[in-house]
Design an enzyme around this catalytic site. Structure first.
Site, PDB file in Angstrom:
ATOM      1  N   ARG A 295      49.616  36.250  30.636  1.00  0.00           N
ATOM      2  CA  ARG A 295      48.350  36.762  30.119  1.00  0.00           C
ATOM      3  C   ARG A 295      48.536  38.148  29.540  1.00  0.00           C
ATOM      4  NH1 ARG A 295      44.154  34.306  34.672  1.00  0.00           N
ATOM      5  NH2 ARG A 295      45.031  32.207  34.504  1.00  0.00           N
ATOM      6  N   ARG A 310      47.061  42.730  38.678  1.00  0.00           N
ATOM      7  CA  ARG A 310      46.833  42.264  37.303  1.00  0.00           C
ATOM      8  C   ARG A 310      48.138  42.390  36.533  1.00  0.00           C
ATOM      9  NH1 ARG A 310      42.190  41.231  34.899  1.00  0.00           N
ATOM     10  NH2 ARG A 310      41.015  42.295  36.523  1.00  0.00           N
ATOM     11  N   GLU A 385      39.472  38.518  43.494  1.00  0.00           N
ATOM     12  CA  GLU A 385      39.479  37.096  43.180  1.00  0.00           C
ATOM     13  C   GLU A 385      40.853  36.473  43.431  1.00  0.00           C
ATOM     14  OE1 GLU A 385      37.872  36.359  39.336  1.00  0.00           O
ATOM     15  OE2 GLU A 385      38.662  34.306  39.256  1.00  0.00           O
TER      16      GLU A 385
END
Length: 465
Positions: A295, A310, A385
């Site tokens: 990503r 992340r 999350e």
RNA sequence: GGAGAGGUGGCGGAGUGGUCGAUCGCGUUAGUCUCGAAAACUAAUUUACCCGAAAGGGUAACGAGGGUUCGAAUCCCUCCCUCUCCGCCA
């Protein structure tokens, strides 16, 4: 996780590899949208209300108008072609050269008419298609309505937050002190937000993959290892926008090809059966896929820069099912239950979020996220999350051309399957939750019991020297 | 990467310019027969879009895109994919 998918306009014409939806023109759409114009026409006010709830602003009235024009042009083209076919049929019985010449002339005129009508029709179809692509899926009636994540609803809580009698470290410190990953080397070799796993960090990832796979196999899912790349049109079918400009694109594209690095195995698992027709008896098809996920994290500059939360690449075990519309909701609940089972099994405290309309993204009809308690996150711990499960109804199936043949044929064409996906384990996020919840006062980290068989120890300690 | 062979309906496999949306076999579904099943026999069985209340009618699709032709599964061009052999390689 937030896949960063969103709706935007698709470039109109693009060449297709194979398959896809075929119009009467023989023109291929790479994808077709979730909602067809007929549905929008028949449910205009409901669709408008849904779009408002979802912060989407497609021009629905224009869609209906374009669909009217499409039908009109289609009729004109079909009628002209019918005449042309009649002339062709007369040709073999034409005796004289004069007869033949006159047939040729008549056909030539019709040919021109067909060509111009087809050109108009093609443009209208492109415009309509582009407009339809901006329409998000409909929404489950029970999903909370709201504009932003503050309207997300906590629907369940599991486990107990650890009550440390010491200051909790975050995973970044634990990783360094226990030598479980090397972020500096990752940055040096591949850039910021890449990492090397080391020592028990490696074993932890492998153990999580095994644990997740074994759990899913027990639930009857077929294990798959997928490619880590996929074609642009598959990404689009799933709901990603790989043609967006580089500043907003969420996926990496591979130069000089029509391939992207996948952001999730949802892409490759969903694409696996594109342009296929299932027998109803073969549904549901349940897969659990392992892949790396890549990503760009465009738009996340400066956020979650510390550690593994992340990152640009991670390993993930993903569930994906193809089913009938009737099976969809029960399977969604099953996938959510499996996610709960996995994280209860790991002994991680977490809660479950029912995602609100404004936070759903395009494809999802309903979405649940599991958020784990991460004691080192923020100033005094916070939820982060760890999984996400979406019921996409037929949104993806329409775009990928995946249908099924019902046992009782009802007439009127083959229905689309419904697709659902859910994270089993996203390794880096799960690792964070484990490290931070299982840390002890002496700086060591206990290994969750269910992972011990694969890791071969019950405590992770700092290396000597 | 090089050479060759191919891509046709759920599967196998015909079809080299019109009567082909496509012979045939298998499979599937229904019926007959049977106490039931099998076998046999009979029938049905691609999909999308348009018109139509329906019955039904029209258009398109034989890997994809384009071309030739009054007319293309069939001829030409481009691309994609699969298989076999060779090379390289974990």
């Amino acid at each position: 996780m937030n896949d960063g998918r969103f709706l935007s306009r698709l470039p109109g014409a693009h060449k297709t590899a194979s398959g896809g939806q075929r119009s009467a023109l023989g023109f291929h759409f790479r994808t077709i949208p979730m909602l067809d114009a007929g549905f929008i026409r028949d449910n205009l006010s409901a669709v408008k209300a849904n779009c408002a709830n979802r912060n989407a602003t497609p021009d629905l009235d224009r869609i209906v108008a374009l669909d009217d024009e499409r039908k009109r042009l289609q009729r004109v083209a079909d009628e002209t072609k019918a005449k042309q076919n009649e002339i062709s049929k007369k040709f073999p019985s034409a005796k004289t050269p004069e007869e033949k010449a006159s047939l040729k002339e008549e056909s030539g005129k019709l040919k021109e008419a067909v060509a111009s009508t087809d050109a108009l029709l093609k443009q209208v179809q492109l415009d309509l298609h582009a407009a339809l692509m901006t329409v998000p899926n409909m929404t489950h009636p029970d999903a909370p309505v709201g504009r932003d994540p503050s309207s997300n609803k906590v629907v369940a809580e599991f486990g107990t937050k650890p009550n440390f009698d010491f200051k909790a470290k975050d995973h970044y410190d634990l990783i360094h002190e226990l030598d479980l990953a090397d972020l500096e080397a990752g940055a040096k070799v591949a850039g910021q937000r890449f990492y090397y796993l080391k020592n028990e960090g490696v074993l932890l990832e492998l153990a999580l993959v095994q644990y997740a796979m074994q759990t899913l196999i027990r639930h009857g899912f077929t294990p798959i290892i997928t490619p880590d790349v996929a074609r642009v049109e598959v990404l689009e079918g799933i709901g990603f926008m790989p043609r967006d400009n580089a500043e907003t694109r969420q996926v990496y594209t591979i130069a000089d090809t029509d391939l992207c690095l996948i952001a999730t195995a949802e892409i490759t698992l969903g694409g696996m059966h594109r342009d296929q027709v299932f027998d109803e008896a073969d549904l549901p098809k349940k897969y659990v896929g392992l892949s790396h996920c890549f990503r760009t994290e465009a738009g996340a500059a400066g956020r979650d820069t510390r550690g593994l939360y992340r990152v640009h690449q991670f390993t993930k075990v993903e569930m994906f099912t193809f089913c009938t519309p009737e099976q969809g909701e029960a399977i969604h609940e099953q996938i959510r239950a499996i996610e709960e089972e996995i994280f209860n099994g790991l002994g991680i405290p977490f809660h479950v979020i029912d995602t609100c309309t404004g936070d759903l993204g395009g494809p999802a009809y309903r979405k649940y996220d599991l958020e784990a308690w991460m004691p080192g996150r923020g100033t005094a711990g916070d939820y982060g999350e760890i999984t996400s499960t979406s019921n996409c109804t037929d949104f993806q199936a329409r775009r990928l051309g995946i249908r099924y043949r019902p046992k009782e044929k009802k007439g009127g064409g083959l229905p689309f399957v419904h697709t659902l996906n859910g994270t089993a384990v996203a390794c880096t996020r799960a690792m964070i939750a484990i490290l931070e919840n299982y840390q002890q006062a002496d700086g060591t980290v206990r290994v969750p019991e269910v992972l011990q068989p694969w890791i071969g120890k019950d405590v992770i300690r700092a290396k000597k020297g």
